[in-house]
Design a protein around this motif. Structure first.
Motif, PDB file in Angstrom:
ATOM      1  N   ILE A   1       0.862  -1.177   0.000  1.00 36.26           N
ATOM      2  CA  ILE A   1       0.000   0.000   0.000  1.00 36.26           C
ATOM      3  C   ILE A   1       0.897   1.225   0.000  1.00 36.26           C
ATOM      4  O   ILE A   1       1.851   1.315   0.782  1.00 36.26           O
ATOM      5  N   ALA A   2       0.636   2.142  -0.909  1.00 37.60           N
ATOM      6  CA  ALA A   2       1.413   3.381  -1.029  1.00 37.60           C
ATOM      7  C   ALA A   2       0.439   4.553  -1.015  1.00 37.60           C
ATOM      8  O   ALA A   2      -0.771   4.372  -0.822  1.00 37.60           O
TER       9      ALA A   2
ATOM     10  N   ASN B   1      12.282   5.929 -10.181  1.00 36.50           N
ATOM     11  CA  ASN B   1      11.901   5.886 -11.591  1.00 36.50           C
ATOM     12  C   ASN B   1      12.146   4.549 -12.279  1.00 36.50           C
ATOM     13  O   ASN B   1      11.899   4.420 -13.474  1.00 36.50           O
ATOM     14  N   THR B   2      12.672   3.555 -11.560  1.00 36.52           N
ATOM     15  CA  THR B   2      12.730   2.212 -12.136  1.00 36.52           C
ATOM     16  C   THR B   2      11.313   1.634 -12.130  1.00 36.52           C
ATOM     17  O   THR B   2      10.420   2.149 -11.453  1.00 36.52           O
ATOM     18  N   ILE B   3      11.103   0.570 -12.835  1.00 35.14           N
ATOM     19  CA  ILE B   3       9.763  -0.018 -12.904  1.00 35.14           C
ATOM     20  C   ILE B   3       9.260  -0.400 -11.514  1.00 35.14           C
ATOM     21  O   ILE B   3       8.118  -0.118 -11.141  1.00 35.14           O
ATOM     22  N   GLY B   4      10.114  -1.056 -10.718  1.00 35.38           N
ATOM     23  CA  GLY B   4       9.696  -1.458  -9.381  1.00 35.38           C
ATOM     24  C   GLY B   4       9.325  -0.265  -8.512  1.00 35.38           C
ATOM     25  O   GLY B   4       8.302  -0.259  -7.839  1.00 35.38           O
ATOM     26  N   ALA B   5      10.162   0.772  -8.546  1.00 39.04           N
ATOM     27  CA  ALA B   5       9.895   1.964  -7.733  1.00 39.04           C
ATOM     28  C   ALA B   5       8.673   2.718  -8.236  1.00 39.04           C
ATOM     29  O   ALA B   5       7.892   3.255  -7.441  1.00 39.04           O
ATOM     30  N   LEU B   6       8.478   2.758  -9.550  1.00 37.58           N
ATOM     31  CA  LEU B   6       7.292   3.419 -10.102  1.00 37.58           C
ATOM     32  C   LEU B   6       6.010   2.704  -9.694  1.00 37.58           C
ATOM     33  O   LEU B   6       4.962   3.332  -9.550  1.00 37.58           O
ATOM     34  N   CYS B   7       6.093   1.402  -9.523  1.00 33.69           N
ATOM     35  CA  CYS B   7       4.901   0.641  -9.137  1.00 33.69           C
ATOM     36  C   CYS B   7       4.318   1.142  -7.822  1.00 33.69           C
ATOM     37  O   CYS B   7       3.098   1.118  -7.625  1.00 33.69           O
ATOM     38  N   VAL B   8       5.172   1.593  -6.901  1.00 36.45           N
ATOM     39  CA  VAL B   8       4.672   2.083  -5.614  1.00 36.45           C
ATOM     40  C   VAL B   8       4.661   3.605  -5.551  1.00 36.45           C
ATOM     41  O   VAL B   8       4.450   4.189  -4.484  1.00 36.45           O
ATOM     42  N   SER B   9       4.880   4.263  -6.688  1.00 37.40           N
ATOM     43  CA  SER B   9       4.838   5.724  -6.750  1.00 37.40           C
ATOM     44  C   SER B   9       3.491   6.172  -7.293  1.00 37.40           C
ATOM     45  O   SER B   9       3.014   5.643  -8.306  1.00 37.40           O
ATOM     46  N   GLY B  10       2.906   7.165  -6.650  1.00 34.22           N
ATOM     47  CA  GLY B  10       1.619   7.670  -7.114  1.00 34.22           C
ATOM     48  C   GLY B  10       1.756   8.855  -8.056  1.00 34.22           C
ATOM     49  O   GLY B  10       0.855   9.695  -8.119  1.00 34.22           O
TER      50      GLY B  10
ATOM     51  N   SER C   1       2.505  -2.991 -11.348  1.00 35.62           N
ATOM     52  CA  SER C   1       2.095  -4.199 -10.636  1.00 35.62           C
ATOM     53  C   SER C   1       0.670  -4.086 -10.102  1.00 35.62           C
ATOM     54  O   SER C   1       0.285  -3.054  -9.538  1.00 35.62           O
ATOM     55  N   PRO C   2      -0.122  -5.155 -10.233  1.00 35.69           N
ATOM     56  CA  PRO C   2      -1.455  -5.176  -9.614  1.00 35.69           C
ATOM     57  C   PRO C   2      -1.380  -5.368  -8.100  1.00 35.69           C
ATOM     58  O   PRO C   2      -2.394  -5.295  -7.409  1.00 35.69           O
ATOM     59  N   ASN C   3      -0.175  -5.632  -7.601  1.00 35.18           N
ATOM     60  CA  ASN C   3       0.006  -5.876  -6.166  1.00 35.18           C
ATOM     61  C   ASN C   3       0.258  -4.591  -5.386  1.00 35.18           C
ATOM     62  O   ASN C   3       0.899  -4.618  -4.331  1.00 35.18           O
ATOM     63  N   VAL C   4      -0.214  -3.471  -5.911  1.00 39.65           N
ATOM     64  CA  VAL C   4      -0.052  -2.186  -5.232  1.00 39.65           C
ATOM     65  C   VAL C   4      -1.382  -1.441  -5.275  1.00 39.65           C
ATOM     66  O   VAL C   4      -2.048  -1.399  -6.311  1.00 39.65           O
ATOM     67  N   SER C   5      -1.753  -0.861  -4.152  1.00 38.11           N
ATOM     68  CA  SER C   5      -2.932   0.014  -4.113  1.00 38.11           C
ATOM     69  C   SER C   5      -2.556   1.287  -3.359  1.00 38.11           C
ATOM     70  O   SER C   5      -1.542   1.335  -2.655  1.00 38.11           O
ATOM     71  N   PHE C   6      -3.385   2.316  -3.514  1.00 35.87           N
ATOM     72  CA  PHE C   6      -3.018   3.639  -3.022  1.00 35.87           C
ATOM     73  C   PHE C   6      -4.091   4.220  -2.107  1.00 35.87           C
ATOM     74  O   PHE C   6      -5.281   4.057  -2.345  1.00 35.87           O
ATOM     75  N   VAL C   7      -3.616   4.926  -1.083  1.00 39.20           N
ATOM     76  CA  VAL C   7      -4.496   5.692  -0.201  1.00 39.20           C
ATOM     77  C   VAL C   7      -4.085   7.163  -0.292  1.00 39.20           C
ATOM     78  O   VAL C   7      -3.086   7.506  -0.921  1.00 39.20           O
ATOM     79  N   ASP C   8      -4.857   8.019   0.338  1.00 39.32           N
ATOM     80  CA  ASP C   8      -4.595   9.457   0.248  1.00 39.32           C
ATOM     81  C   ASP C   8      -3.333   9.863   1.004  1.00 39.32           C
ATOM     82  O   ASP C   8      -3.001   9.269   2.037  1.00 39.32           O
ATOM     83  N   PRO C   9      -2.658  10.903   0.517  1.00 39.31           N
ATOM     84  CA  PRO C   9      -1.540  11.460   1.283  1.00 39.31           C
ATOM     85  C   PRO C   9      -2.058  12.319   2.429  1.00 39.31           C
ATOM     86  O   PRO C   9      -3.251  12.644   2.484  1.00 39.31           O
TER      87      PRO C   9
END
Length: 471
Positions: free
Chosen positions: A136-137, A145-154, A167-175
């Protein structure tokens, strides 16, 4: 827009094709010296990297001495270690801050984020819970900016080209963006409770037994502009992570290593610390590429009791020369008490920003900690009306500043739901009061020029200007 002739002929693929870059030939204190002899004050340390300025003879000497008397490169996958990498880890983890006891050194912040994510996944495998692969990010966040890091970047615009790889294994909540997200009449405590409920509900939606970790910046960087959380936010997050066994991963790549007035930004949040922490940028002061991952003793215990090794590595991981340079940088920071100096000079910077910049007509919010500050611009102070994205208002301020001999950093593209026009002011730890006054004086002129031009153009196009902070 047409491609610049120099950029077209250069064998370097420059990041911007439309503007000719100026050539920097050397550094002088906190300034860049250009080929034509001009000096530019670097008021943001690049992207908050060169925390000791651009000329530090001690670090140059440390690099030279290491090359003369030690070894430049040792492969971390071999059965060898080196004095420099061991000493740097000892320096950073003396006293085990927050229970952090081990370090991984890599090159970029993006690599550090990837290593942290993989470390979290490996931890849960070693603990017999391999199904915990979901992270969760936060929206409008940036972790690399790598693919892995972008996956958890909003960061929406930086993710845009690569959606198929996300990745579908990441979801986001509000800052925790109180300036725009707090409801009318809502207290900080109520705001924290609302965000905490959202986070806990997301864990329950995904399934507590599937969530590996939550990743966040204690003080947001370029996406939301030096944004600290409101008091109590990270304590609530830490408590929820502990309740469900979720690893708390704190990204201090841009905000850490003393920049906010404590060595670790999380030390100001009233928590015991993270389970995994990323560091970078100010770690080596920009003299070498270096970042790192710090991990809690419990992570090491799980790995040592399981497979007995780290299932991750890079060719240039734990580069001895980079670590030698960082040792020198960290010695200077400790010897000269620069973390405390960040705190004290930060108060002076805040006072200057609020007194000189705050009253200007298009200023919405001024926020930050230590020597890590941002100014957010709005069309209407009372309504907090953002600029339209196509106005690129902060870009104009950056360009005006550069013409006046000041280097600052604006927002880096469209980041999400909230359009945030801001510029960063995060000078080196060695900045003087006189230099701070000079930075703010030049910035004030740059903002004034951009404001006058914007309002004049709007008036010419029949768009209402501002009166007493309103349309």
């Amino acid at each position: 827009m047409p491609t610049d002739d120099f950029v077209a002929s250069s064998h370097i693929l420059h990041r911007s094709f439309t503007e000719r870059p100026s050539k920097v030939i050397r550094g002088d204190g906190i300034s860049l010296v250009l080929e034509d002899g001009r000096k530019v004050i670097d008021a943001t340390c690049g992207p908050s990297v060169s925390c000791l300025g651009h000329s530090q003879p001690e670090i140059v000497e440390a690099i030279t001495n290491h090359l003369k008397n030690d070894i430049a490169y040792v492969y971390s996958g071999s059965p060898y270690t080196n004095a420099a990498i061991e000493e740097l880890a000892d320096m950073l983890l003396a006293g085990k801050p927050g229970g952090l006891s081990k370090a991984i050194f890599v090159n970029s912040g993006s690599e550090a984020t990837d290593a942290a994510l993989k470390l979290a996944v490996q931890y849960w495998h070693e603990k017999g819970q391999p199904q915990r692969t979901h992270f969760i990010a936060r929206k409008q966040s940036y972790h690399g900016n790598t693919i892995g890091a972008l996956c958890v970047s909003g960061h929406e615009s930086r993710r845009a080209f690569y959606q198929d790889f996300m990745s579908p294994n990441v979801s986001f909540v509000d800052p925790c963006y109180a300036y725009r997200m707090k409801h009318k009449g809502e207290t900080d405590e109520e705001f924290v409770q609302r965000l905490a409920r959202q986070f806990e509900n997301e864990i329950l939606r995904v399934g507590p037994d599937r969530v590996a970790g939550f990743i966040a910046e204690p003080v947001s960087g370029t996406t939301l502009g030096c944004l600290p959380a409101v008091p109590g936010y990270f304590k609530a997050i830490r408590d929820i992570c502990d309740r469900y066994g979720v690893l708390l991963i704190l990204d201090e790549i841009i905000c850490g290593m003393g920049k906010t007035g404590t060595m670790h930004a999380w030390e100001q949040e009233g928590i015991r610390g993270p389970d995994i922490q990323t560091i970078g940028k100010a770690l080596g002061g920009g003299f070498v590429p270096l970042s790192g991952v710090l991990l809690h003793q419990k992570i090491f215990h799980a790995l040592s009791a399981g497979s007995g090794g780290l299932a991750h590595g890079h060719t240039f991981q734990a580069h001895p020369l980079a670590c030698a340079a960082a040792i020198s940088a960290q010695r200077i920071i400790k010897r000269d008490n620069l973390v405390e100096r960040c705190k004290q000079m930060g108060y002076k910077l805040e006072d200057l920003l609020r007194a000189e910049i705050g009253p200007m007509p298009l200023i919405g919010d001024i926020r930050g900690r230590g020597l890590f500050w941002a100014i957010e611009f709005v069309l209407d102070k009372e309504l907090k009306t953002p600029f339209p994205a196509q106005a690129k208002f902060c870009d104009q301020i950056v360009k005006n500043s550069l013409r006046l001999g000041l280097n600052i950093l604006g927002n880096l593209g469209h980041t999400g739901t909230y359009q945030v026009d801001h510029v960063l002011v995060c000078p080196p730890y060695t900045v003087t009061e006189e230099e701070l006054s000079q930075i703010i004086s030049v910035l004030k002129v740059a903002i004034s020029q951009a404001s006058d031009e914007y309002l004049k153009n709007n008036a010419a196009n029949g768009v209402n200007g501002l009166s007493n902070g309103k349309h």
